[in-house]
Design an enzyme around this catalytic site. Sequence first.
Site, PDB file in Angstrom:
ATOM      1  N   HIS A 168       1.307  18.964 -16.965  1.00  0.00           N
ATOM      2  CA  HIS A 168       2.567  18.625 -17.650  1.00  0.00           C
ATOM      3  C   HIS A 168       3.481  17.850 -16.767  1.00  0.00           C
ATOM      4  O   HIS A 168       3.589  18.686 -15.612  1.00  0.00           O
ATOM      5  CB  HIS A 168       3.144  19.609 -18.492  1.00  0.00           C
ATOM      6  CG  HIS A 168       3.986  19.295 -19.428  1.00  0.00           C
ATOM      7  ND1 HIS A 168       5.471  19.138 -19.069  1.00  0.00           N
ATOM      8  CD2 HIS A 168       4.047  19.010 -20.737  1.00  0.00           C
ATOM      9  CE1 HIS A 168       6.139  18.768 -20.104  1.00  0.00           C
ATOM     10  NE2 HIS A 168       5.179  18.604 -21.147  1.00  0.00           N
ATOM     11  N   GLY A 216       7.499  17.789 -28.128  1.00  0.00           N
ATOM     12  CA  GLY A 216       8.143  18.913 -27.561  1.00  0.00           C
ATOM     13  C   GLY A 216       9.003  19.435 -28.531  1.00  0.00           C
ATOM     14  O   GLY A 216       8.796  20.423 -29.547  1.00  0.00           O
ATOM     15  N   GLY A 217      10.339  19.182 -28.515  1.00  0.00           N
ATOM     16  CA  GLY A 217      11.605  19.576 -29.257  1.00  0.00           C
ATOM     17  C   GLY A 217      11.256  19.570 -30.707  1.00  0.00           C
ATOM     18  O   GLY A 217      11.365  20.508 -31.270  1.00  0.00           O
ATOM     19  N   GLU A 224       6.466  18.557 -15.928  1.00  0.00           N
ATOM     20  CA  GLU A 224       7.495  19.645 -15.868  1.00  0.00           C
ATOM     21  C   GLU A 224       6.590  20.670 -14.765  1.00  0.00           C
ATOM     22  O   GLU A 224       7.421  20.924 -13.937  1.00  0.00           O
ATOM     23  CB  GLU A 224       7.989  20.462 -16.962  1.00  0.00           C
ATOM     24  CG  GLU A 224       8.964  19.564 -17.856  1.00  0.00           C
ATOM     25  CD  GLU A 224       8.913  20.273 -19.269  1.00  0.00           C
ATOM     26  OE1 GLU A 224       9.727  19.682 -20.141  1.00  0.00           O
ATOM     27  OE2 GLU A 224       8.375  21.189 -19.653  1.00  0.00           O
ATOM     28  N   GLU A 226       2.725  10.787 -21.053  1.00  0.00           N
ATOM     29  CA  GLU A 226       4.215  11.305 -20.990  1.00  0.00           C
ATOM     30  C   GLU A 226       4.882  10.081 -20.384  1.00  0.00           C
ATOM     31  O   GLU A 226       4.842  10.003 -19.063  1.00  0.00           O
ATOM     32  CB  GLU A 226       4.439  12.573 -20.525  1.00  0.00           C
ATOM     33  CG  GLU A 226       3.559  13.617 -20.868  1.00  0.00           C
ATOM     34  CD  GLU A 226       4.232  14.877 -20.174  1.00  0.00           C
ATOM     35  OE1 GLU A 226       4.927  15.774 -20.700  1.00  0.00           O
ATOM     36  OE2 GLU A 226       3.575  15.263 -19.073  1.00  0.00           O
ATOM     37  N   ASN A 246       4.178  21.423 -28.080  1.00  0.00           N
ATOM     38  CA  ASN A 246       4.447  22.154 -26.925  1.00  0.00           C
ATOM     39  C   ASN A 246       5.644  22.993 -27.017  1.00  0.00           C
ATOM     40  O   ASN A 246       6.741  22.329 -27.070  1.00  0.00           O
ATOM     41  CB  ASN A 246       4.485  21.308 -25.598  1.00  0.00           C
ATOM     42  CG  ASN A 246       4.684  21.915 -24.282  1.00  0.00           C
ATOM     43  OD1 ASN A 246       4.657  23.322 -24.373  1.00  0.00           O
ATOM     44  ND2 ASN A 246       5.000  21.256 -23.401  1.00  0.00           N
ATOM     45  N   TRP A 247       5.891  24.264 -27.249  1.00  0.00           N
ATOM     46  CA  TRP A 247       7.117  24.801 -27.429  1.00  0.00           C
ATOM     47  C   TRP A 247       7.731  25.096 -26.089  1.00  0.00           C
ATOM     48  O   TRP A 247       8.935  25.747 -26.054  1.00  0.00           O
ATOM     49  CB  TRP A 247       6.806  26.367 -28.166  1.00  0.00           C
ATOM     50  CG  TRP A 247       6.046  25.989 -29.677  1.00  0.00           C
ATOM     51  CD1 TRP A 247       5.650  24.887 -30.139  1.00  0.00           C
ATOM     52  CD2 TRP A 247       5.591  27.322 -30.363  1.00  0.00           C
ATOM     53  NE1 TRP A 247       5.142  25.349 -31.394  1.00  0.00           N
ATOM     54  CE2 TRP A 247       5.162  26.612 -31.484  1.00  0.00           C
ATOM     55  CE3 TRP A 247       5.574  28.527 -30.309  1.00  0.00           C
ATOM     56  CZ2 TRP A 247       4.683  27.574 -32.612  1.00  0.00           C
ATOM     57  CZ3 TRP A 247       5.190  29.359 -31.403  1.00  0.00           C
ATOM     58  CH2 TRP A 247       4.526  28.806 -32.613  1.00  0.00           C
ATOM     59  N   LYS A 248       7.074  24.912 -24.926  1.00  0.00           N
ATOM     60  CA  LYS A 248       7.744  25.100 -23.718  1.00  0.00           C
ATOM     61  C   LYS A 248       8.140  26.505 -23.728  1.00  0.00           C
ATOM     62  O   LYS A 248       7.441  27.542 -24.123  1.00  0.00           O
ATOM     63  CB  LYS A 248       8.800  24.070 -23.452  1.00  0.00           C
ATOM     64  CG  LYS A 248       7.988  22.721 -23.575  1.00  0.00           C
ATOM     65  CD  LYS A 248       9.097  21.669 -23.393  1.00  0.00           C
ATOM     66  CE  LYS A 248       8.476  20.270 -23.442  1.00  0.00           C
ATOM     67  NZ  LYS A 248       9.360  19.447 -22.957  1.00  0.00           N
ATOM     68  N   GLY A 282      14.306  12.526 -22.475  1.00  0.00           N
ATOM     69  CA  GLY A 282      15.967  13.019 -22.445  1.00  0.00           C
ATOM     70  C   GLY A 282      16.865  12.235 -21.328  1.00  0.00           C
ATOM     71  O   GLY A 282      17.482  12.736 -20.758  1.00  0.00           O
ATOM     72  N   SER A 325       8.813  12.240 -26.352  1.00  0.00           N
ATOM     73  CA  SER A 325       9.833  12.296 -27.555  1.00  0.00           C
ATOM     74  C   SER A 325       9.769  11.938 -28.845  1.00  0.00           C
ATOM     75  O   SER A 325      10.538  11.088 -29.572  1.00  0.00           O
ATOM     76  CB  SER A 325      11.042  12.107 -26.859  1.00  0.00           C
ATOM     77  OG  SER A 325      11.573  12.587 -25.949  1.00  0.00           O
TER      78      SER A 325
END
Length: 253
Positions: free
Chosen positions: A98, A237-238, A100, A170, A9-11, A176, A216
């Site tokens: 998601h 994610g990141g 977010e 998730e 997921n590049w967001k 984070g 993460s």
Amino acid sequence: MRKKIVAGNWKMNKLMDEAVALTSELVNMANDEVKSDVKVILCPPAIYLTTINKYIESAPNFSLAAQNCSDKVSGAFTGEISAAMLQSIGVEYVLIGHSERRQYFNEDNALLAEKVNTALANGISPIFCCGESLDQRQNEDYIGFVKNQISESLFHLTAEQLQSVVIAYEPIWAIGTGLTASAEQAQDMHAALRAHLADKYGKEVAEEISILYGGSVTAASAAELFASPDIDGGLVGGASLKSREFTNIIKAR
């Protein structure tokens, strides 16, 4: 047997040339290093979907996902993108629910159920995200909370429809925050969610549903996580923004 899935997921990251470069690197690395029993799903920003699809359409391991879709079929909804539009450009999966989207856009379980419906109606497989916050983990029946997310957004589906859904857990409290979910904690939740599916649809159906871990994931943690019996891959994610790191996650066993 459930197939291993690793979704990136590049967001809201990467400019167009960066997105193309990342995709090209991933496809080349995967061709050389990744076994064919792994499905890789890329979730770029919507504006890049058509371009990225051109780079992965000949790569057998890769599929394309959108990060969101509207619950509406069509009409005067400025800025929204329908599931039919996504299907028309070759999108096979869509992230729904998601953390977010739930947090920043107030998407609730009823709305997400409608998004699931419109995705399935257009032949797109939802990657349904669920999970609990730190406060919920500490002060509530957190397993019951996550099970309720699934019940309210997925349990109206038939068994046949459910088999087109991927679930991504998730642990929001471990994203984070400096806290870390152990492989044992992740496995415990995945097992509880699979048992919840079995209670509704039967064990045979539940055993066919892929449940991904979305807390993460890194190359260092992936092997231990993916070795757990009820963890079928990751929603990354990141780390998915770095070709070598993401490829190492894809390769993890």
